[in-house]
Scaffold this motif. Sequence first.
Motif, mmCIF file in Angstrom:
data_model
loop_
_atom_site.group_PDB
_atom_site.id
_atom_site.type_symbol
_atom_site.label_atom_id
_atom_site.label_comp_id
_atom_site.label_asym_id
_atom_site.label_seq_id
_atom_site.Cartn_x
_atom_site.Cartn_y
_atom_site.Cartn_z
ATOM 1 N N ASN A 76 0.730 -1.162 0.020
ATOM 2 C CA ASN A 76 0.031 0.059 0.037
ATOM 3 C C ASN A 76 0.764 1.278 -0.036
ATOM 4 O O ASN A 76 0.501 2.244 -0.849
ATOM 5 N N GLN B 210 -12.441 1.375 -0.485
ATOM 6 C CA GLN B 210 -11.396 2.026 -1.191
ATOM 7 C C GLN B 210 -11.602 3.647 -1.236
ATOM 8 O O GLN B 210 -12.829 4.148 -1.498
ATOM 9 N N LYS C 247 2.227 1.696 -3.196
ATOM 10 C CA LYS C 247 1.170 2.166 -4.334
ATOM 11 C C LYS C 247 0.571 3.542 -4.192
ATOM 12 O O LYS C 247 0.313 4.234 -5.064
ATOM 13 N N LEU D 92 -5.680 -3.726 3.961
ATOM 14 C CA LEU D 92 -5.805 -3.203 5.082
ATOM 15 C C LEU D 92 -6.794 -3.684 6.384
ATOM 16 O O LEU D 92 -6.156 -3.912 7.435
ATOM 17 N N ASP E 266 5.044 6.121 4.908
ATOM 18 C CA ASP E 266 5.393 6.765 3.709
ATOM 19 C C ASP E 266 5.143 8.182 3.286
ATOM 20 O O ASP E 266 4.569 8.881 4.374
#
Length: 356
Positions: A248, A296, A251, A312, A277
């Motif tokens: 994730n 999402q 991405k 997740l 991140d």
Amino acid sequence: VDRRSNKNIVSRIKRGLDALDRQLGRLGEIGSSLALTLIAILASCAAHFVLKSAEGHYAMTMAGFCNVALETGIVAMPLIFYARNMIAQLKNSRHALEEMSRRLAITAEEAHQANRAKSAFLANMSHELRTPLNAIMGFSEVMKDEHLGPMSNPRYLSYVGDIHDSGRYLLGIINDILDLSKIEAGKMTLDNAEEFPLRDAVEGALGLIANLGGKFGVRVVSELPPADLQLMAVDRMIRQILINLVGNAIKFTPAGGSVHVSGVLEKDGGYALSVRDTGIGMNEEEIEKALTPFGQVENKATAKHTGTGLGLPLAKAMVELHDGTLTVHSMPMEGTTIVLRFPPHRISSASAAVAA
Ligand SMILES: Nc1ncnc2c1ncn2[C@@H]1O[C@H](COP(=O)(O)OP(=O)(O)OP(=O)(O)O)[C@@H](O)[C@H]1O
Ligand SMILES: [Mg+2]
């Protein structure tokens, strides 16, 4: 007409007393009680004075107790009336509350049952789907590797490769659904849990998705846990959690950004592993959505990438199955940090003993 005018008078008295109650309420508990007492004394004195001055009248002189009765009536009646009204209202609210909690209990039980039925259905469906998929994957692999002889047309070879890849992708999704519904149904156990070095799991997971970082132009930096740190857990699940989270992070981070994986031994002897991140981040509402199965966040990044929205919530469910926690800290455009905390009873390490 009479009844209506009576009602009018009653509601006016009630409104007046309500207003008085509101004003007095501002004085606090002691202040309002003192003020009410003062009002009662004043009203008594006034009533007493009026009645005393009318003592010459023959009805008053007839019986002294009439005096007392009238005084008490004048002072107490509005108060009794108001108190009765309040008690009736309280009784009504209590009934309404009882009714509401009864309905809530029924709804909760229904929701619980529906969830159990859904989990059972998903678990069955996943088994039904896995069997043919295994056949598709097994046979396409045999054909892809040309075990039984060469494929004459090279396009067949590429199609068979695509069939195999699609099968693997589908199997991944089905496995996620199965895992999540098993955990939700309380059927997933930690029977396969064993002690293993957390460092190996982190290294292994990072190795598996290292090329994803390269593909998206995102740098993956890691500070591995100490070599002697052992985690009592199901190795497969820990690797899967890490692959999901680091996947994730890569991405949802634009090219040029970075992903940091690091860990810290906590004071209580637990261990916290974070995946940070510098990506697109999420706001509070989006975090909540991301943590629900199939949720999402709609943005350019999710439109660009494949995924079903299970990674997740599955990671969270798996960490919680290990008595741990998964927390998401995120700010739009600033990045996301996901912290996994494992409790002390799952951690053993020489350095932890030294720290203690
Ligand atoms: N590190 C992150 N930064 C920004 N958004 C994220 C991050 N991780 C998750 N999200 C958001 O949360 C959503 C849910 O994540 P999740 O891993 O459950 O699903 P997915 O990655 O879309 O699909 P899957 O993991 O099933 O392949 C993502 O679609 C994305 O919108
Ligand atoms: Mg994911």
